[in-house]
Design an enzyme around this catalytic site. Sequence first.
Site: not given
Length: 389
Positions: A182, A202, A240, A154, A328, A74-75
């Site tokens: 979310q 994510s 990759t 979130n 976070c 997600g980031t």
Amino acid sequence: MEQRRTVYMDHAATTPVRQEVVEAMLPYFSERFGNPSSLYALAREAKEAVEEARGRVAAAIGGRPEEVFFTSGGTESDNWAVKGVAAALRKRGDHIITSAIEHHAVLHPCEALEKQGYRVTYLPVDEFGRVDPGAVEDAVTDRTILVSVMAANNEIGTVQPVAEIGRIAHDHGVLFHTDAVQAIGAYPVDVDGMGADLLALSAHKFGGPKGTGALYIRRGTRVATFMDGGAQEQGRRAGTENVPGIVGLGRAIELAVGEMPRSSARIAAMRDRMIRGILDAIPDTRLNGHPTERLPNNVNVAFRYVEGESILLLLDSLGIAASTGSACTSASLEPSHVLTACGLPPEHAHGSLRLTLGPGNTGDDAEYVLTVLPGVIERLRQMSPLGGR
Ligand SMILES: *Cc1c(COP(=O)(O)O)cnc(C)c1O
């Protein structure tokens, strides 16, 4: 002897990888280890698995496979959307509109862009954490290039009126990005219905592995390349491919979205029972977030006269995993930017508890928390230097 229970109620932070997902991923670590870019059967097998997963992600959000780009989560997806549009449209404009309660994966890229000379409007939210679509309209100028508003928050679980916000952005010829990390698996996500030109998701928030996500980029949307290198992901995100992770993402999103109608209803009923139970049993308590426009799995309550971190420690000693806000920010002692933006006074913001439910939670889990929580809060209030009872 007291039997120790373990109750995990922090699904907004991360979720366990589902067994079906682990099984789908396993072969791609070992016997099917090929590099999708190589030219032999082993590689084609890996390539096909990646493309199958791409199709599953596209189907889950109503997009086309060629509009899905795999990322490290997600980031990265949020960073790519915000910085990528800013770089690609620099000549056309330098103004971005977002909300004050975005995840840091959107807010911090915006702050980084401000240092480079871009201008960012951080829209306020109401006491329930909702962005007023009219405020988006008022903030648009002829220099605006991007509106970025999350689908659902979130921390407090508030669901935003993104379809309306997306329509307003388009009416003004402005791109719309939404952080739907979310929302996936919680309610139907459709890129066309939301008017999303870009959408971040994510895997580890819905039963998939950490470190894997995707950015939806609507065909024709101008976004700068995120990683320069090989030709992977149509040359727009080199490196990759994380084949096992991508396979896991595909399987997890298929399961989460397929099971959503039933699982969301069950989880929402548990959420409502917990919210009512907590507010009824514990005085000087209030619900954070919106009473109805909220994620089915989000319980977030503020207790006066206590510190959120102390609640977490006592709950942990009782086998309950919860959170004060987003994982976070919980390392800092600052009150959460989300609760502050909702106008919560610091004495409430400091005593907030977030419980986020998942498919693995049972009615017994909910009862256990409802049984022990009043005693935990009572004990902390008795010791509290903040006053109280
Ligand atoms: C978890 C989360 C992110 C970050 O996703 P990662 O995959 O952990 O990098 C971004 N936005 C929201 C709303 C989230 O909940």
